[in-house]
Write a protein that holds these residues in place. Sequence first.
Motif, mmCIF file in Angstrom:
data_model
loop_
_atom_site.group_PDB
_atom_site.id
_atom_site.type_symbol
_atom_site.label_atom_id
_atom_site.label_comp_id
_atom_site.label_asym_id
_atom_site.label_seq_id
_atom_site.Cartn_x
_atom_site.Cartn_y
_atom_site.Cartn_z
ATOM 1 N N ILE A 44 -58.668 7.037 60.696
ATOM 2 C CA ILE A 44 -59.205 8.259 60.489
ATOM 3 C C ILE A 44 -59.303 7.274 59.119
ATOM 4 C CG2 ILE A 44 -58.728 10.873 59.262
ATOM 5 C CD1 ILE A 44 -56.901 11.107 61.070
ATOM 6 N N GLN A 45 -61.339 7.917 58.487
ATOM 7 C CA GLN A 45 -61.224 6.990 57.373
ATOM 8 C C GLN A 45 -60.148 7.450 56.457
ATOM 9 O OE1 GLN A 45 -63.873 5.670 56.492
ATOM 10 N NE2 GLN A 45 -64.692 4.816 59.316
ATOM 11 N N GLY A 46 -60.397 6.660 55.103
ATOM 12 C CA GLY A 46 -59.828 6.713 53.855
ATOM 13 C C GLY A 46 -57.681 6.967 54.414
ATOM 14 N N ILE A 47 -57.382 6.858 55.435
ATOM 15 C CA ILE A 47 -56.053 6.616 55.511
ATOM 16 C C ILE A 47 -55.437 5.996 55.756
ATOM 17 C CG2 ILE A 47 -54.106 8.329 56.766
ATOM 18 C CD1 ILE A 47 -56.019 10.139 56.745
ATOM 19 N N SER A 48 -54.265 4.942 55.561
ATOM 20 C CA SER A 48 -53.658 3.997 55.564
ATOM 21 C C SER A 48 -53.103 3.991 57.133
ATOM 22 C CB SER A 48 -53.354 2.891 54.627
ATOM 23 O OG SER A 48 -51.838 3.906 54.436
ATOM 24 N N ASN A 49 -52.719 3.399 57.809
ATOM 25 C CA ASN A 49 -52.293 3.112 58.948
ATOM 26 C C ASN A 49 -50.264 3.444 58.549
ATOM 27 O OD1 ASN A 49 -53.791 2.872 60.600
ATOM 28 N ND2 ASN A 49 -53.325 0.453 60.927
ATOM 29 N N GLU A 50 -49.672 2.986 57.602
ATOM 30 C CA GLU A 50 -48.453 3.557 56.943
ATOM 31 C C GLU A 50 -48.365 4.475 56.591
ATOM 32 O OE1 GLU A 50 -46.828 0.488 54.255
ATOM 33 O OE2 GLU A 50 -45.591 2.077 53.206
ATOM 34 N N GLY A 57 -30.638 17.661 65.348
ATOM 35 C CA GLY A 57 -31.666 18.435 64.204
ATOM 36 C C GLY A 57 -31.669 17.387 62.959
ATOM 37 N N LEU A 58 -30.757 17.767 62.108
ATOM 38 C CA LEU A 58 -30.910 17.022 60.742
ATOM 39 C C LEU A 58 -30.821 15.783 61.262
ATOM 40 C CD1 LEU A 58 -29.894 17.266 58.520
ATOM 41 C CD2 LEU A 58 -27.536 17.291 59.036
ATOM 42 N N VAL A 59 -29.554 14.557 61.823
ATOM 43 C CA VAL A 59 -29.591 13.265 62.037
ATOM 44 C C VAL A 59 -31.136 13.247 62.397
ATOM 45 C CG1 VAL A 59 -28.924 11.318 63.505
ATOM 46 C CG2 VAL A 59 -27.523 13.535 62.591
ATOM 47 N N ILE A 60 -32.133 13.283 63.394
ATOM 48 C CA ILE A 60 -33.135 13.270 63.824
ATOM 49 C C ILE A 60 -34.064 13.351 62.219
ATOM 50 C CG2 ILE A 60 -34.694 13.490 65.125
ATOM 51 C CD1 ILE A 60 -32.854 12.177 66.438
ATOM 52 N N ALA A 61 -34.221 14.470 61.514
ATOM 53 C CA ALA A 61 -34.805 14.398 60.134
ATOM 54 C C ALA A 61 -34.702 13.250 59.194
ATOM 55 C CB ALA A 61 -34.348 15.833 60.107
ATOM 56 N N ILE A 62 -33.035 13.184 58.888
ATOM 57 C CA ILE A 62 -32.993 11.786 58.607
ATOM 58 C C ILE A 62 -33.146 10.632 58.443
ATOM 59 C CG2 ILE A 62 -30.756 10.854 57.575
ATOM 60 C CD1 ILE A 62 -29.281 13.424 57.330
ATOM 61 N N ILE A 63 -33.066 10.052 59.615
ATOM 62 C CA ILE A 63 -33.977 9.348 59.994
ATOM 63 C C ILE A 63 -34.911 9.017 60.666
ATOM 64 C CG2 ILE A 63 -34.346 7.560 62.334
ATOM 65 C CD1 ILE A 63 -31.094 8.887 63.398
ATOM 66 N N LEU A 64 -35.935 10.042 60.260
ATOM 67 C CA LEU A 64 -37.216 10.181 60.196
ATOM 68 C C LEU A 64 -37.803 9.714 58.542
ATOM 69 C CD1 LEU A 64 -38.626 12.943 62.715
ATOM 70 C CD2 LEU A 64 -39.146 10.073 62.830
ATOM 71 N N LEU A 65 -37.540 10.065 57.958
ATOM 72 C CA LEU A 65 -37.429 10.476 56.692
ATOM 73 C C LEU A 65 -37.062 8.696 55.510
ATOM 74 C CD1 LEU A 65 -37.028 14.492 55.676
ATOM 75 C CD2 LEU A 65 -39.547 13.200 55.521
ATOM 76 N N PHE A 66 -35.562 8.962 56.270
ATOM 77 C CA PHE A 66 -35.314 7.920 54.521
ATOM 78 C C PHE A 66 -34.818 6.686 56.380
ATOM 79 C CE2 PHE A 66 -33.207 11.691 53.202
ATOM 80 C CZ PHE A 66 -33.508 11.495 52.069
ATOM 81 N N VAL A 67 -34.720 6.646 57.015
ATOM 82 C CA VAL A 67 -34.594 4.942 57.997
ATOM 83 C C VAL A 67 -36.189 4.299 57.775
ATOM 84 C CG1 VAL A 67 -33.562 3.896 59.686
ATOM 85 C CG2 VAL A 67 -32.189 5.699 58.487
ATOM 86 N N ARG A 68 -37.070 5.629 58.370
ATOM 87 C CA ARG A 68 -38.309 5.192 58.699
ATOM 88 C C ARG A 68 -38.548 4.310 59.615
ATOM 89 N NH1 ARG A 68 -40.902 4.725 52.852
ATOM 90 N NH2 ARG A 68 -40.360 6.722 51.941
ATOM 91 N N PRO A 69 -38.242 4.510 61.353
ATOM 92 C CA PRO A 69 -38.455 3.893 61.981
ATOM 93 C C PRO A 69 -39.482 3.035 62.815
ATOM 94 C CG PRO A 69 -37.367 5.504 63.079
ATOM 95 C CD PRO A 69 -37.952 5.618 61.447
ATOM 96 N N LEU A 70 -41.072 4.442 63.024
ATOM 97 C CA LEU A 70 -41.803 3.952 62.701
ATOM 98 C C LEU A 70 -42.451 3.193 62.063
ATOM 99 C CD1 LEU A 70 -42.268 7.322 64.006
ATOM 100 C CD2 LEU A 70 -41.722 5.544 65.728
ATOM 101 N N LEU A 71 -42.372 2.860 60.795
ATOM 102 C CA LEU A 71 -43.085 1.516 60.067
ATOM 103 C C LEU A 71 -42.753 -0.236 60.366
ATOM 104 C CD1 LEU A 71 -42.916 2.832 57.070
ATOM 105 C CD2 LEU A 71 -44.531 3.002 57.589
ATOM 106 N N GLY A 72 -42.050 -0.347 61.721
ATOM 107 C CA GLY A 72 -41.280 -1.428 61.912
ATOM 108 C C GLY A 72 -42.278 -1.845 63.569
ATOM 109 N N ALA A 73 -43.418 -0.951 63.654
ATOM 110 C CA ALA A 73 -44.249 -1.123 64.763
ATOM 111 C C ALA A 73 -45.332 -1.247 64.431
ATOM 112 C CB ALA A 73 -44.456 0.489 65.180
ATOM 113 N N LEU A 74 -45.872 -1.099 62.818
ATOM 114 C CA LEU A 74 -47.114 -1.493 62.301
ATOM 115 C C LEU A 74 -47.118 -3.090 62.763
ATOM 116 C CD1 LEU A 74 -47.383 0.540 59.509
ATOM 117 C CD2 LEU A 74 -48.934 0.160 61.744
#
Length: 89
Positions: free
Chosen positions: A2-8, A72-89
Motif C-alpha cells: 500500500i502506498q505510503g505504508i512501510s512493510n514493517e 488468548g492473552l498469551v497470543i496477544a502478548i506474543i503479537l504485541l511484544f515479541v513481534r514474531p512476524l517482523l522476522g519474516a521481512l
Amino acid sequence: MIQGISNEAFILGCSAIGAGLAMIAGIGPGIGQGYAAGKAAEGVGRQPEAQGDIIKTMILGQAVAETTGIYGLVIAIILLFVRPLLGAL
C-alpha cells in the motif's frame, strides 16, 4: 504494498489487530464463569448440605473455562511484544 505504508508498519498494524481479536477470546470465559457461579449459588441455595461438592465442581469447571482466555492473552502478548512476524521481512 500500500502506498505510503512501510512493510514493517503494515505488519505491526496487523499484529495489533490480531492481538485485539485474540483478546475477544476473553469474553466467552467471562460470561461462562459468571453463569456457572450464578448456577452454583442457586444450587447451594437449594441444597446447602451439598455446598462443598457444588463449589469443587464449579471451581474445576471455571479453571477449565479460564484456559481459553489465558491462551488468548498469551497470543496477544506474543503479537504485541515479541513481534514474531517482523522476522519474516
